[in-house]
Design an enzyme around this catalytic site. Structure first.
Site, short mmCIF file in Angstrom:
data_model
loop_
_atom_site.label_atom_id
_atom_site.label_comp_id
_atom_site.label_asym_id
_atom_site.label_seq_id
_atom_site.Cartn_x
_atom_site.Cartn_y
_atom_site.Cartn_z
N ASP A 20 -2.27 63.92 -18.21
CA ASP A 20 -2.63 62.89 -19.19
C ASP A 20 -2.49 63.43 -20.62
O ASP A 20 -2.67 64.63 -20.86
CB ASP A 20 -4.08 62.46 -18.91
CG ASP A 20 -4.41 61.14 -19.57
OD1 ASP A 20 -3.49 60.46 -20.07
OD2 ASP A 20 -5.61 60.78 -19.61
N GLY A 21 -2.20 62.53 -21.53
CA GLY A 21 -2.21 62.87 -22.95
C GLY A 21 -0.85 62.88 -23.63
O GLY A 21 -0.75 63.24 -24.81
N GLY A 23 0.99 60.36 -24.57
CA GLY A 23 1.04 59.35 -25.64
C GLY A 23 0.36 59.85 -26.90
O GLY A 23 0.91 59.76 -28.01
N ARG A 24 -0.84 60.39 -26.73
CA ARG A 24 -1.59 60.90 -27.91
C ARG A 24 -0.86 62.08 -28.57
O ARG A 24 -0.83 62.21 -29.78
CB ARG A 24 -3.00 61.32 -27.48
CG ARG A 24 -3.98 60.17 -27.47
CD ARG A 24 -5.21 60.50 -26.69
NE ARG A 24 -4.96 60.48 -25.26
CZ ARG A 24 -5.77 60.96 -24.34
NH1 ARG A 24 -6.90 61.54 -24.70
NH2 ARG A 24 -5.47 60.87 -23.06
N TRP A 25 -0.27 62.91 -27.76
CA TRP A 25 0.47 64.08 -28.27
C TRP A 25 1.60 63.60 -29.19
O TRP A 25 1.83 64.14 -30.27
CB TRP A 25 1.01 64.88 -27.08
CG TRP A 25 1.69 66.17 -27.42
CD1 TRP A 25 1.09 67.39 -27.54
CD2 TRP A 25 3.09 66.37 -27.67
NE1 TRP A 25 2.03 68.34 -27.83
CE2 TRP A 25 3.26 67.75 -27.92
CE3 TRP A 25 4.19 65.54 -27.69
CZ2 TRP A 25 4.51 68.31 -28.19
CZ3 TRP A 25 5.44 66.08 -27.96
CH2 TRP A 25 5.58 67.46 -28.22
N ARG A 33 5.87 57.11 -27.97
CA ARG A 33 5.20 57.64 -26.78
C ARG A 33 6.18 58.37 -25.84
O ARG A 33 5.83 59.37 -25.22
CB ARG A 33 4.49 56.52 -26.03
CG ARG A 33 3.37 55.87 -26.82
CD ARG A 33 2.76 54.69 -26.06
NE ARG A 33 2.27 55.11 -24.77
CZ ARG A 33 1.08 55.71 -24.57
NH1 ARG A 33 0.27 55.92 -25.60
NH2 ARG A 33 0.71 56.07 -23.37
N SER A 65 1.33 55.49 -12.16
CA SER A 65 0.35 54.86 -11.28
C SER A 65 0.70 53.39 -11.04
O SER A 65 1.50 52.79 -11.77
CB SER A 65 -1.04 54.96 -11.89
OG SER A 65 -1.18 54.01 -12.92
N ASN A 68 0.23 51.59 -14.17
CA ASN A 68 1.05 51.88 -15.36
C ASN A 68 2.09 50.79 -15.68
O ASN A 68 2.67 50.78 -16.77
CB ASN A 68 1.75 53.24 -15.22
CG ASN A 68 0.83 54.42 -15.43
OD1 ASN A 68 1.05 55.50 -14.91
ND2 ASN A 68 -0.24 54.24 -16.22
N ARG A 71 1.96 48.80 -19.02
CA ARG A 71 2.44 49.31 -20.31
C ARG A 71 3.62 48.47 -20.79
O ARG A 71 4.15 47.67 -20.05
CB ARG A 71 2.84 50.78 -20.15
CG ARG A 71 1.63 51.60 -19.77
CD ARG A 71 1.88 53.08 -19.76
NE ARG A 71 0.63 53.76 -19.50
CZ ARG A 71 0.35 54.99 -19.85
NH1 ARG A 71 1.24 55.73 -20.48
NH2 ARG A 71 -0.83 55.52 -19.58
N ARG A 194 -12.07 61.19 -15.59
CA ARG A 194 -12.05 60.20 -14.51
C ARG A 194 -10.86 60.50 -13.59
O ARG A 194 -9.96 61.24 -13.96
CB ARG A 194 -11.97 58.75 -15.02
CG ARG A 194 -11.33 58.51 -16.33
CD ARG A 194 -11.11 57.04 -16.61
NE ARG A 194 -9.96 56.95 -17.48
CZ ARG A 194 -10.02 57.05 -18.82
NH1 ARG A 194 -11.19 57.20 -19.41
NH2 ARG A 194 -8.94 57.02 -19.55
C1 FPP Z 1 -0.11 60.00 -18.97
O1 FPP Z 1 -0.16 60.18 -20.35
C2 FPP Z 1 1.21 60.29 -18.50
C3 FPP Z 1 2.00 59.43 -17.80
C4 FPP Z 1 1.59 58.07 -17.43
C5 FPP Z 1 3.35 59.83 -17.40
C6 FPP Z 1 3.47 61.18 -16.80
C7 FPP Z 1 4.86 61.54 -16.87
C8 FPP Z 1 5.33 62.74 -17.24
C9 FPP Z 1 4.51 63.93 -17.53
C10 FPP Z 1 6.78 62.80 -17.41
C11 FPP Z 1 7.49 63.67 -16.50
C12 FPP Z 1 7.20 63.58 -15.09
C13 FPP Z 1 8.11 63.90 -14.18
C14 FPP Z 1 7.78 63.98 -12.75
C15 FPP Z 1 9.49 64.19 -14.57
P1 FPP Z 1 -0.45 58.92 -21.26
O2 FPP Z 1 0.85 58.28 -21.58
O3 FPP Z 1 -1.42 58.01 -20.58
O4 FPP Z 1 -1.08 59.57 -22.52
P2 FPP Z 1 -2.23 58.96 -23.46
O5 FPP Z 1 -3.45 58.84 -22.60
O6 FPP Z 1 -2.36 59.98 -24.53
O7 FPP Z 1 -1.73 57.64 -23.95
#
Ligand code: FPP
Length: 242
Positions: A20-21, A23-25, A33, A65, A68, A71, A194
């Site tokens: 997770d994270g 998007g914020r990064w 994002r 998920s 997701n 989005r 969570r």
């Molecule tokens: C959650 O961060 C991340 C995801 C929903 C996507 C995960 C996908 C990757 C790490 C990309 C690569 C994966 C593979 C298998 C190649 P978020 O977008 O919810 O972040 P935020 O909470 O800061 O908005």
């Protein structure tokens, strides 16, 4: 202790990660994002590569998920493209490095091209055994248990199984993860505490680590530190240790 229950002293055999994270990064850098998801994909490579040295045999990562899909269309399609590219670009290296790849989740909503790449990669790496990487795409714990219950009910309806024989082990056998051991340790990055519908059934006795670091900043070194911390835990699986 049964053989399939991992003693924390030996380090976790199966680690599951909620990455997770991203998007914020990206937001912190004033970037879209998807920029964060691409950086996240580079960390996936680094963490998979670190597993053999860390004694981690099974790594399961939450990539997308069942929730997701809510989005924006551009983020969803960007992620799907990223998964396709990741498979195309990484297949050779995964094979060379002894990584067996599996995918869990419902494939029905994924596009045909992605599904065929997933099938091909599973087949290509089917004989590898150094690290077992499982990627959860369109995965939700409740959805997985629901699909398992449907298949199980179908077996009962067809007379191939009696309802009296249904126990936890039978149900586990119908889950997407039926060939995997349960996770010993679940890590979630980005400071959120969570589980977001990840491996609900399988994590009944898992240890949890919630880490503040955003996923694109989560290095192999920090991974090693989290695993070392797991060694200080006492796992009881509902029992009492001497
Ligand atoms: C959650 O961060 C991340 C995801 C929903 C996507 C995960 C996908 C990757 C790490 C990309 C690569 C994966 C593979 C298998 C190649 P978020 O977008 O919810 O972040 P935020 O909470 O800061 O908005």
């Amino acid at each position: 202790m049964p053989e399939d229950q991992n003693d924390s002293k030996t380090g976790p055999n199966h680690v599951a990660i909620i990455m997770d994270g991203n998007g914020r990064w990206a937001q912190q850098r004033g970037r879209p994002r998807l920029f964060g998801h691409h950086a996240g994909a580079r960390r996936v490579r680094e963490i998979v590569a670190a597993c053999p040295d860390q004694g981690v045999k099974y790594l399961t990562i939450f990539a997308f998920s069942t929730e997701n899909w809510k989005r924006t269309q551009s983020e969803v399609s960007g992620l799907m493209t990223l998964f396709r590219k990741y498979i195309e670009n990484e297949a050779k290296a995964l094979l060379k490095n002894g990584v067996r790849v599996r995918f869990i989740g419902d494939r029905i909503r994924l596009d045909d091209k992605l599904v065929s790449l997933m099938d091909e990669l599973e087949l290509l790496t089917a004989d590898s055994d150094l690290v077992h990487l499982t990627v959860a795409i369109n995965y939700g714990g409740r959805d997985e248990v629901t699909r398992a219950a449907q298949r199980l009910a179908h077996e009962v309806e067809q007379g191939r199984l009696s309802y009296k024989d249904v126990d936890a082990e039978t149900l586990s056998g119908f889950l997407d993860t039926h060939v995997l051991p349960d996770p010993d340790l679940v890590i979630r990055t980005s400071g959120e505490a969570r589980i977001s519908n990840f491996l609900l059934w399988q994590s009944a006795y898992a240890e949890y680590e919630f880490i503040d670091t955003l996923w694109p900043d989560f290095t192999a070194k920090e991974f090693a530190n989290v695993l070392a911390n797991y060694g200080n835990r006492e796992r009881r699986f509902g029992g009492v240790n001497a």
